[in-house]
Every structure is written in C-alpha cells, then in structure tokens.
Write a protein that holds these residues in place. Structure first.
Motif, PDB file in Angstrom:
ATOM      1  N   THR A 151       0.781  -1.160   0.089  1.00  0.00           N
ATOM      2  CA  THR A 151       0.041  -0.061   0.010  1.00  0.00           C
ATOM      3  C   THR A 151       0.803   1.369  -0.013  1.00  0.00           C
ATOM      4  OG1 THR A 151      -1.848  -1.189   0.930  1.00  0.00           O
ATOM      5  CG2 THR A 151      -1.747   1.149   1.206  1.00  0.00           C
ATOM      6  N   GLU A 152       1.999   1.132   0.820  1.00  0.00           N
ATOM      7  CA  GLU A 152       2.837   2.327   1.032  1.00  0.00           C
ATOM      8  C   GLU A 152       3.554   2.524  -0.545  1.00  0.00           C
ATOM      9  OE1 GLU A 152       3.862   3.063   5.399  1.00  0.00           O
ATOM     10  OE2 GLU A 152       5.397   1.680   4.285  1.00  0.00           O
ATOM     11  N   GLU A 153       3.879   1.504  -1.240  1.00  0.00           N
ATOM     12  CA  GLU A 153       4.481   1.775  -2.425  1.00  0.00           C
ATOM     13  C   GLU A 153       3.470   1.996  -3.597  1.00  0.00           C
ATOM     14  OE1 GLU A 153       7.263   1.111  -5.567  1.00  0.00           O
ATOM     15  OE2 GLU A 153       7.514   1.241  -3.405  1.00  0.00           O
ATOM     16  N   TYR A 154       2.305   1.573  -3.545  1.00  0.00           N
ATOM     17  CA  TYR A 154       1.127   2.346  -4.415  1.00  0.00           C
ATOM     18  C   TYR A 154       1.422   3.877  -4.037  1.00  0.00           C
ATOM     19  CZ  TYR A 154      -3.121   3.370  -6.734  1.00  0.00           C
ATOM     20  OH  TYR A 154      -4.068   3.969  -7.572  1.00  0.00           O
ATOM     21  N   GLY A 155       1.143   4.440  -2.553  1.00  0.00           N
ATOM     22  CA  GLY A 155       0.806   5.830  -2.487  1.00  0.00           C
ATOM     23  C   GLY A 155       2.224   6.507  -3.052  1.00  0.00           C
ATOM     24  N   LYS A 156       3.320   5.813  -2.953  1.00  0.00           N
ATOM     25  CA  LYS A 156       4.715   6.567  -3.325  1.00  0.00           C
ATOM     26  C   LYS A 156       4.397   6.683  -5.061  1.00  0.00           C
ATOM     27  CE  LYS A 156       7.912   4.986  -0.021  1.00  0.00           C
ATOM     28  NZ  LYS A 156       8.758   4.029   0.361  1.00  0.00           N
ATOM     29  N   ASN A 157       3.924   5.819  -5.654  1.00  0.00           N
ATOM     30  CA  ASN A 157       3.758   5.745  -6.981  1.00  0.00           C
ATOM     31  C   ASN A 157       2.792   6.900  -7.480  1.00  0.00           C
ATOM     32  OD1 ASN A 157       5.093   3.673  -9.093  1.00  0.00           O
ATOM     33  ND2 ASN A 157       5.222   2.830  -6.836  1.00  0.00           N
ATOM     34  N   LEU A 158       1.724   6.970  -6.659  1.00  0.00           N
ATOM     35  CA  LEU A 158       0.613   7.991  -6.947  1.00  0.00           C
ATOM     36  C   LEU A 158       1.098   9.285  -7.048  1.00  0.00           C
ATOM     37  CD1 LEU A 158      -2.710   7.060  -5.159  1.00  0.00           C
ATOM     38  CD2 LEU A 158      -2.384   7.083  -7.530  1.00  0.00           C
ATOM     39  N   GLN A 159       2.199   9.648  -6.386  1.00  0.00           N
ATOM     40  CA  GLN A 159       2.345  11.178  -6.128  1.00  0.00           C
ATOM     41  C   GLN A 159       2.823  11.743  -7.639  1.00  0.00           C
ATOM     42  OE1 GLN A 159       5.233  11.852  -2.776  1.00  0.00           O
ATOM     43  NE2 GLN A 159       4.332  10.271  -1.888  1.00  0.00           N
ATOM     44  N   GLU A 160       3.469  11.032  -8.370  1.00  0.00           N
ATOM     45  CA  GLU A 160       3.886  11.652  -9.693  1.00  0.00           C
ATOM     46  C   GLU A 160       2.741  11.737 -10.404  1.00  0.00           C
ATOM     47  OE1 GLU A 160       6.298  10.108 -13.436  1.00  0.00           O
ATOM     48  OE2 GLU A 160       6.752   9.486 -11.759  1.00  0.00           O
ATOM     49  N   VAL A 161       1.749  11.085 -10.214  1.00  0.00           N
ATOM     50  CA  VAL A 161       0.480  11.084 -11.354  1.00  0.00           C
ATOM     51  C   VAL A 161      -0.388  12.276 -10.753  1.00  0.00           C
ATOM     52  CG1 VAL A 161      -1.695  10.129 -11.679  1.00  0.00           C
ATOM     53  CG2 VAL A 161       0.284   8.705 -11.830  1.00  0.00           C
ATOM     54  N   VAL A 162      -0.493  12.254  -9.326  1.00  0.00           N
ATOM     55  CA  VAL A 162      -1.115  13.597  -8.870  1.00  0.00           C
ATOM     56  C   VAL A 162      -0.505  14.968  -9.234  1.00  0.00           C
ATOM     57  CG1 VAL A 162      -1.969  14.595  -6.454  1.00  0.00           C
ATOM     58  CG2 VAL A 162      -2.279  12.227  -6.933  1.00  0.00           C
ATOM     59  N   GLU A 163       0.661  14.998  -9.028  1.00  0.00           N
ATOM     60  CA  GLU A 163       1.665  16.089  -9.509  1.00  0.00           C
ATOM     61  C   GLU A 163       1.302  16.473 -10.995  1.00  0.00           C
ATOM     62  OE1 GLU A 163       4.929  18.788  -8.043  1.00  0.00           O
ATOM     63  OE2 GLU A 163       4.295  16.812  -7.053  1.00  0.00           O
ATOM     64  N   LYS A 164       1.079  15.654 -11.906  1.00  0.00           N
ATOM     65  CA  LYS A 164       0.932  15.989 -13.019  1.00  0.00           C
ATOM     66  C   LYS A 164      -0.507  16.390 -13.412  1.00  0.00           C
ATOM     67  CE  LYS A 164       2.053  14.040 -17.747  1.00  0.00           C
ATOM     68  NZ  LYS A 164       2.816  12.766 -18.429  1.00  0.00           N
ATOM     69  N   LEU A 165      -1.089  15.821 -12.836  1.00  0.00           N
ATOM     70  CA  LEU A 165      -2.748  16.141 -12.869  1.00  0.00           C
ATOM     71  C   LEU A 165      -2.961  17.371 -12.498  1.00  0.00           C
ATOM     72  CD1 LEU A 165      -4.507  12.818 -11.599  1.00  0.00           C
ATOM     73  CD2 LEU A 165      -4.794  13.822 -14.128  1.00  0.00           C
ATOM     74  N   LEU A 166      -2.338  17.744 -11.431  1.00  0.00           N
ATOM     75  CA  LEU A 166      -2.861  19.249 -10.680  1.00  0.00           C
ATOM     76  C   LEU A 166      -1.886  20.192 -11.759  1.00  0.00           C
ATOM     77  CD1 LEU A 166      -2.481  18.407  -6.819  1.00  0.00           C
ATOM     78  CD2 LEU A 166      -4.539  19.125  -8.226  1.00  0.00           C
ATOM     79  N   GLY A 167      -0.780  19.738 -12.168  1.00  0.00           N
ATOM     80  CA  GLY A 167      -0.248  20.769 -12.828  1.00  0.00           C
ATOM     81  C   GLY A 167      -0.943  20.957 -14.180  1.00  0.00           C
ATOM     82  N   CYS A 168      -1.594  20.178 -14.908  1.00  0.00           N
ATOM     83  CA  CYS A 168      -2.424  20.051 -16.016  1.00  0.00           C
ATOM     84  C   CYS A 168      -3.523  21.004 -15.839  1.00  0.00           C
ATOM     85  CB  CYS A 168      -2.828  18.850 -16.552  1.00  0.00           C
ATOM     86  SG  CYS A 168      -1.557  17.819 -17.444  1.00  0.00           S
ATOM     87  N   LEU A 169      -4.355  20.575 -14.613  1.00  0.00           N
ATOM     88  CA  LEU A 169      -5.439  21.565 -14.348  1.00  0.00           C
ATOM     89  C   LEU A 169      -5.191  22.840 -13.955  1.00  0.00           C
ATOM     90  CD1 LEU A 169      -7.120  18.773 -12.093  1.00  0.00           C
ATOM     91  CD2 LEU A 169      -7.937  19.653 -14.265  1.00  0.00           C
ATOM     92  N   SER A 170      -3.922  23.200 -13.384  1.00  0.00           N
ATOM     93  CA  SER A 170      -3.504  24.602 -12.950  1.00  0.00           C
ATOM     94  C   SER A 170      -3.302  25.390 -14.361  1.00  0.00           C
ATOM     95  CB  SER A 170      -2.197  24.487 -12.116  1.00  0.00           C
ATOM     96  OG  SER A 170      -2.112  25.588 -11.279  1.00  0.00           O
ATOM     97  N   LEU A 171      -2.621  24.656 -15.233  1.00  0.00           N
ATOM     98  CA  LEU A 171      -2.205  25.577 -16.355  1.00  0.00           C
ATOM     99  C   LEU A 171      -3.774  25.815 -17.235  1.00  0.00           C
ATOM    100  CD1 LEU A 171       0.858  23.692 -17.499  1.00  0.00           C
ATOM    101  CD2 LEU A 171       0.794  26.140 -16.630  1.00  0.00           C
TER     102      LEU A 171
END
Length: 323
Positions: free
Chosen positions: A147-167
């Motif tokens: 579960t912690e490994e999945y959480g770490k992997n999610l961070q890159e996805v979240v960062e990219k999604l929020l960056g897209c939405l912000s732009l």
C-alpha cells in the motif's frame, strides 16, 4: 448496521433497508444502450496535448481515464491482491480494524454508507503525519509494504494532474497544488467491497454523489459497476485494463469557480461476482480554507462558492447540511 458481507451467506430475501426508491433503482434508471464514452487521456503524450485533454475532460465530464501513466501493472496488481485477501479474512479478523465510532476519523473497517450494498476499509496513506497504522491490516503480511508503494507511485500522477489543471485555469503549474494543500495533501485510500447481491436491480453499491475530495484516483477490479450521470441517464463506464479512473471532486470545482465539474456518479452491484474498487481521495488538510482561487475572480467573474475550512465542508457534506 451489520456488515454487508456477513449478511450474504444464506440470504434468501433482500433486507428491506437496502432497497432503493424506484427513482434510483438500476432497473429503471440505467441506460441500456451503449456505455458512456468517457474520455481517455494518454498520459505519455506531448505535454501540451495532455494538458488540453485533461482540462477538456475535467470541464465537460469531470471523469476520465488515463493510460500510459507511470504506475506499473505489478504495483496495481499487488494493491488489488492485498485488498482482496483482507476482505476474504474471517469476520472477526476484519472487525479487529473496525472504525472507532467515537472518532471523527473514517479510518478503519466498517460501513457508514446509508443503505449501500458495500463494506469498506479506510486507510490514510500520505502524508506520514496523517497515517494511523492501528487501522492497517497485518494480514496479509505485505499489506503495508504494498500500500505504501502504491502511495509513493501515486504522487507523480497527482503532481502531473494538478499541474495540467492549474495551467488550464491560466495559473502557474504549481498554484493549484498549493491551493489544495501542497505537501500536506492527504491521500485517503478506501477499499470498497461489493459482495454478490440477490437483487442488483433494486439496490446500489454506493448511491449517487460527488466526491468531497479535490481529486479521486480509482483502480477497479474488472467487474463492471461504476456509473456516471449524463443527459438525465445513468451510463455504465467501461474499464480499460491498467487505466486509472480520475474523478474531479468538489474542491477542484470550487477552486476553479465552476470551470471544472465534480462528477456525479454511483456504483451498482452484481448478482454472481464480487466487485472491489480502490479509490484514493486526494483531500486538503482539515485546517485549510478552500474557495474560488483569487486569481480567477474579478468584476466579471464573481465567486460561485463559499470559502471555508475543508473540515467544515466535509462535516456539512457527510451530514447532508447545505454548504
């Protein structure tokens, strides 16, 4: 309320409290033609193309699937495996992780969803100061590691999604991430377990709602169940293998002052097969005030939503109090 899973064995009749009003029953409300043509975003494409696709899907649907993301099939398979194994444990072992009814936290095993055909397990998985390991299963033994490994992997996805939405809002690439909490953004994992149901045409797994989160990233097993509301009908959402399903939540709708839409969705159940899903709700920290982003407001664009602490917003939402 007794756990749904423990009610299934030997069930001859459907308990009355699970039967939805006719206006909500899948037999009357599910569109029987084609499934919803939910947008699919190639997350490995050119940056400008990804930004445009994410923003368009978030404005028109509030729901999309991403493929070619950075999370491996093995990481997702392991997440699904340990969640399934937990729910296959004897009831007394699962209830050792039962949610504390005196706590405001949702962490733990149980069912708080009124009249939904579902059991669940909540675990906050990020940031470290939000994690309460008392409610993390010790069986299977690699539950925490996976579960912690999945959480770490999610961070890159979240960062990219929020960056897209912000732009897409005309903001700097980091501004929306900051507005939802920055490094304090809480990743709240929920495993939904929907056992077979004798009358899936009469019940719902989870009734119609929008998510109170900023974003929700969902992994399903391969059993159909997610439905989205479009054009006055409920449509099934077809899954793409290894895709992540993205929901725009209330906080992004609020911050965007309505440009992005929180998706109205629900889940249905199956007569023969167990359905499981793994949504992670990306939530602002409780103390953070969220409202329309100041840079989006001017004389022509007045705020459409109140600014309030996320904890106050969540309390109102969970208790059906107008915001």
């Amino acid at each position: 309320m007794e756990k749904v899973q423990s009610n299934v064995a030997g069930l001859c009749e459907l308990p009355a409290e699970f039967i939805r009003p006719e206006a909500e029953q899948p037999r009357f409300t599910t569109f029987e033609g084609a499934d919803a043509e939910v947008p699919v975003v190639d997350f490995g494409g050119e940056w400008e193309t990804v930004v445009k696709a994410v923003c368009e899907a978030s404005s028109k649907w509030g729901l999309f699937q991403i493929v070619n993301h950075s999370i491996s099939g093995e990481v997702i398979d392991n997440l699904q495996r340990v969640g399934r194994l937990f729910f296959e444990l004897p009831n007394e072992e699962k209830t050792a992780y039962a949610r504390d009814p005196e706590s405001k936290s949702l962490d733990g095993y149980g069912s708080r969803l009124r009249n939904g055909w579902v059991d669940h397990l909540f675990n906050k998985i990020w940031p470290p100061n939000a994690v309460d390991y008392r409610f993390w299963p010790k069986t299977p033994p690699d539950y925490r590691e996976v579960t912690e490994e999945y959480g770490k992997n999610l961070q890159e996805v979240v960062e990219k999604l929020l960056g897209c939405l912000s732009l897409g809002l005309g903001l700097g690439v980091e501004e929306l991430k900051t507005a939802v909490g920055g490094e304090e953004l809480v990743y709240n994992l929920k495993i939904n377990y929907y056992p077979p149901c004798p009358r899936p045409d009469l019940v719902l797994g989870v009734p119609a709602h929008t998510d109170l989160s900023a974003l929700t990233i969902l992994v399903p097993n391969q059993v159909q169940g997610l439905q989205v509301f479009r054009d006055q009908h409920w449509y099934n959402v077809s899954y793409i293998p290894n895709a992540l399903i993205i929901h725009i939540g209330d906080q992004i709708e609020i911050l965007s002052n309505g440009k992005y839409k929180a998706v109205l969705h629900r889940s249905v159940v199956n007569k023969e097969i167990t359905r499981i899903s793994w949504p992670v709700f990306m939530e602002p920290p409780p103390h953070l005030e969220v409202g329309p982003h100041p840079k989006l407001l001017n004389q022509q664009s007045q705020p459409k939503y109140k600014t309030k602490k996320f904890s106050d917003y969540a309390y109102c939402k969970l208790n059906n109090i107008p915001q």
